[in-house]
Design a protein around this motif. Structure first.
Motif, PDB file in Angstrom:
ATOM      1  N   ARG A  32       0.835  -1.198   0.000  1.00  0.00           N
ATOM      2  CA  ARG A  32       0.000   0.000   0.000  1.00  0.00           C
ATOM      3  C   ARG A  32       0.872   1.250   0.000  1.00  0.00           C
ATOM      4  NH1 ARG A  32       1.065  -1.466   5.004  1.00  0.00           N
ATOM      5  NH2 ARG A  32       0.915  -0.013   6.758  1.00  0.00           N
ATOM      6  N   PRO A  33       0.385   2.360  -0.533  1.00  0.00           N
ATOM      7  CA  PRO A  33       1.215   3.566  -0.625  1.00  0.00           C
ATOM      8  C   PRO A  33       1.843   3.985   0.702  1.00  0.00           C
ATOM      9  CG  PRO A  33      -0.768   3.849  -1.927  1.00  0.00           C
ATOM     10  CD  PRO A  33      -0.930   2.546  -1.197  1.00  0.00           C
ATOM     11  N   GLU A  34       1.079   3.865   1.795  1.00  0.00           N
ATOM     12  CA  GLU A  34       1.581   4.302   3.091  1.00  0.00           C
ATOM     13  C   GLU A  34       2.779   3.477   3.568  1.00  0.00           C
ATOM     14  OE1 GLU A  34      -2.513   5.561   2.401  1.00  0.00           O
ATOM     15  OE2 GLU A  34      -1.551   3.586   2.348  1.00  0.00           O
ATOM     16  N   ALA A  35       2.924   2.258   3.037  1.00  0.00           N
ATOM     17  CA  ALA A  35       4.056   1.415   3.438  1.00  0.00           C
ATOM     18  C   ALA A  35       5.388   2.049   3.043  1.00  0.00           C
ATOM     19  CB  ALA A  35       3.924   0.026   2.816  1.00  0.00           C
ATOM     20  N   GLY A  36       5.392   2.809   1.962  1.00  0.00           N
ATOM     21  CA  GLY A  36       6.617   3.499   1.560  1.00  0.00           C
ATOM     22  C   GLY A  36       7.038   4.531   2.584  1.00  0.00           C
ATOM     23  N   LEU A  37       6.073   5.270   3.102  1.00  0.00           N
ATOM     24  CA  LEU A  37       6.367   6.266   4.125  1.00  0.00           C
ATOM     25  C   LEU A  37       6.862   5.598   5.406  1.00  0.00           C
ATOM     26  CD1 LEU A  37       6.302   9.119   5.273  1.00  0.00           C
ATOM     27  CD2 LEU A  37       3.843   8.835   5.678  1.00  0.00           C
TER      28      LEU A  37
END
Length: 370
Positions: free
Chosen positions: A88-93
């Protein structure tokens, strides 16, 4: 002058639009002031997933680790609601925060005088507001193990998230809170839930002991986190520096942000520990607002939080204090002049788009140097 290495991660939604305005400021500082910024750019979040099936690549992580500082936009959006949890996108953050060991998240909540009427609270409660929330960023329930969903059968499931803190994690975040308070009004309020959580009991004990070891000149108070949320909307100017854990810091900083009128106004800094050789910290700077996919691409997003994040970067990573002061003063000047994006618009003001707001801040920055 040695080059200052900045790694840019615009991300998703309104992130790239806000970044366009920051690039113009960086270009001016390089061309006209010899700032020496050396920039590289990568993908994070949904943009990275669309490109190579993960929320940030190993190659871009290496660039982030090698940079003097990372500027980050925003990630996420409904387009990626159904991607695997780990991608998910938030995993990058989260990976950036974890791998760079960015344990301290600084979120200022400042109410510019020109925006006192934009807050949902009465003007007298927020005018002149200046709070710094220090959130522990790499521990707690967001990173604790086990973190599972188990099928129990008969249509029942059990979800587990684990709240974990070690002494050293609390010591280093509380020590930073006391050090920052010394540069402000010299007051720290520590918030936890020691009445119902063992992690809160330990948090309270360690903060108290850290205070006794070299920080007794700083005023320390303690408050239960739920009471802290109530006090933030009752009498927010009672606070100077608030220090709290990852979960409560996430929530309380968003509450404090809305006191100022808009999430689109506020920056943040995430800092690591100084290394043993140069004393430099790994650091990432990002606006508090999200990706706002509902307005992405329309040219109406507020770029001020992204620009203010650059100002924090100048201050904390490059010790460019004069330039940071000028940039923050330029933001205040533009607001005093009555320019507003839609999120902070009020009667009698002039509504502008992303590009116009960014250009106005840059012109005010230039004028301040004349």
């Amino acid at each position: 002058m040695a080059n200052r290495k900045l790694f840019l991660l615009p991300g998703d939604g309104i992130g790239p639009e806000a970044f366009d305005e920051v690039r113009k400021i960086l270009d001016y500082m390089n061309d006209e002031e010899g700032a020496g910024f050396e920039t590289d750019e990568g993908l994070v979040g949904g943009a990275a997933y669309d490109s190579h099936g993960e929320s940030i690549s190993d190659a871009d992580m290496e660039k982030a680790m090698a940079a003097d500082a990372v500027l980050f936009g925003a990630v996420g959006g409904p387009k990626w609601d159904d991607v695997p949890y780990d991608q998910r996108p938030e995993a990058g953050l989260l990976r950036l925060r974890k791998d760079m060991q960015l344990f301290a998240n600084l979120r200022p909540a400042i109410c510019y005088p020109a925006l006192a009427n934009s807050s949902s609270l009465k003007k007298e409660l927020v005018e002149g507001l200046d709070i710094l929330i220090l959130r522990e960023l790499t521990g707690g329930v967001y990173f604790g193990d086990p973190k599972t969903i188990t099928d129990l059968g008969n249509g029942q499931k059990r979800a587990i998230d684990t709240q974990v803190y070690d002494t050293y994690e609390i010591e280093r975040i509380s020590a930073m809170a006391f050090e920052l308070a010394r540069t402000r009004s010299n007051r720290v309020c520590s918030m936890e839930k020691r009445n119902v959580m063992k992690s809160g009991v330990l948090w309270n004990e360690v903060v108290t002991e850290t205070h006794k070891r070299g920080f007794e000149d700083v005023e320390l108070s303690h408050m239960l986190a739920d009471a802290g949320g109530m006090q933030l909307v009752r009498a927010p100017k009672q606070f100077d520096v608030i220090v709290t854990d990852n979960l409560f810091g996430d929530m309380l900083s968003d509450v404090a942000a809305m006191l100022t009128g808009s999430l689109g106004m506020l920056p943040s800094a995430s800092l690591g520990a100084p290394d043993g050789v140069t004393g430099k910290r790994k650091a990432m700077y990002e606006p508090v607002h999200g990706s706002a996919p509902d307005i992405a691409g329309q040219g109406i997003a507020n770029p001020i939080a992204m620009i203010a994040s650059l100002a924090m970067c100048l201050r904390y990573s490059f010790e460019m204090i004069a330039e940071a002061d000028r940039l923050e003063a330029a933001i205040a000047k533009v607001l005093d002049d009555g320019l507003r994006t839609g999120d902070i618009m009020s009667d009698g003001m002039q509504q502008v788009g992303t590009t116009e707001m960014g250009a106005a801040v840059l012109e005010a920055y230039k004028a301040a140097a004349a």
